[in-house]
Enzyme design. Sequence first.
Site, PDB file in Angstrom:
ATOM      1  N   HIS A  66     -16.520 -81.811   6.695  1.00 53.16           N
ATOM      2  CA  HIS A  66     -15.331 -82.633   6.466  1.00 53.16           C
ATOM      3  C   HIS A  66     -15.546 -83.480   5.217  1.00 53.16           C
ATOM      4  CE1 HIS A  66     -17.021 -86.446   8.192  1.00 53.16           C
ATOM      5  NE2 HIS A  66     -17.592 -85.680   9.093  1.00 53.16           N
ATOM      6  N   ASP A 181     -22.908 -87.969   5.666  1.00 53.32           N
ATOM      7  CA  ASP A 181     -21.913 -87.625   6.686  1.00 53.32           C
ATOM      8  C   ASP A 181     -20.550 -87.704   6.008  1.00 53.32           C
ATOM      9  OD1 ASP A 181     -20.290 -87.393   8.890  1.00 53.32           O
ATOM     10  OD2 ASP A 181     -20.810 -89.322   9.769  1.00 53.32           O
ATOM     11  N   GLU A 213     -11.767 -86.526   9.547  1.00 52.87           N
ATOM     12  CA  GLU A 213     -12.590 -86.367  10.746  1.00 52.87           C
ATOM     13  C   GLU A 213     -12.982 -87.724  11.316  1.00 52.87           C
ATOM     14  OE1 GLU A 213     -16.360 -85.831  13.110  1.00 52.87           O
ATOM     15  OE2 GLU A 213     -15.996 -87.076  11.365  1.00 52.87           O
TER      16      GLU A 213
HETATM   17 ZN    ZN Z   1     -19.281 -89.541  10.918  1.00 54.21          ZN
END
Ligand code: ZN
Length: 357
Positions: A66, A181, A213
Amino acid sequence: MSTINWERYEVLTQTPGAPGFEQEMRKVMRSYISEVTQEIVQDRLGGIFGVKRGTGQGPNILLAGHMDEVAFMVTRITAEGFLKFQTLGGWWSQVMLAQRVDVITRAGKRIPGVIGSIPPHLLSDERRNKAIEVSQMFIDIGATSEEEVKEWGIRLGDAIVPHCPFVEMEGGKRLMSKAWDNRFGCGLALEVLESLVDTDHPNTVYAGATVQEEVGLRGAGVAAEMIRPDVFFAVDSGPAGDTPGVSEGFGKIGAGVVIRIYDRSMITSPGMRDFMLDTAESEQIPYQFFVSQGGTDAGRVHQTGIGIPSAAIGICARYIHSHAAIVDKEDIEAAKAFALALIKRLDQSTFESILDR
Ligand SMILES: [Zn+2]
């Protein structure tokens, strides 16, 4: 020798991409994808995927990271020129104070700032021992008035992203940056697409990245509706539980690819779990099972359409959802080998055996 394009990870992690503000990341992804395939699909929330058609009649596979990262949004400009903000994605107030940020204007300019904190000299004993609420925090961009902030091109609703450079740590094994992330997953999807150029695979692969996300798996559902894959692999980074003070944590960096068997968003099916386990064992890819109270895009995708067998694979990373996350290069190598091995094995009969169990 490493087969990973590490320089590209610097570009990917350093590009701003707050949830709902993935446009600059999408441009970066599109340019990398178009080096490998001319067949590119994009959903209307902004997820983008390259397509590689294999030799067989095997299943359609969607593999995605993502593009968004945990970030903030400007919600108020004070008369003195400070910015009040809203968090986008999961933040813990204790990791925010005194951290540098970049405000992204509508023209795409990055304006540096810091989340202001009170110097110890000015703290009463009572205040010192109390956590500060996010609602009390503000960003200082060096402006002297509301008018000046506006002159600089900042408007309410603009995105703000963490500021933390990409550095290779001493020893060369580990990398620290913002946004691991999940720029890890974006980079891995690109690695997979590139590797499939000279690799036979019995299926059709859509590889790329979803949006939003971090605010509740919002982009994954529309991507799945558009592509209608038979199988989905979310490629994501989970929180490493291998640091002082974390008891009974899952996930140790440097210990191999992460296979999620449970999280708050999905229970990995026995068929999918065994397929992954058999693949990792027979290819001798280091792996670790992972249990998390978070979730991934697989949590949304497996519930779309008539049900899509899904898995969440990837790496664990230290200090995610803060400014400076740390990953281990060997884990990324293992994740790449694992994703490719899963794709090469996923023909129609393997797909049916996953469904059967
Ligand atoms: Zn995350």
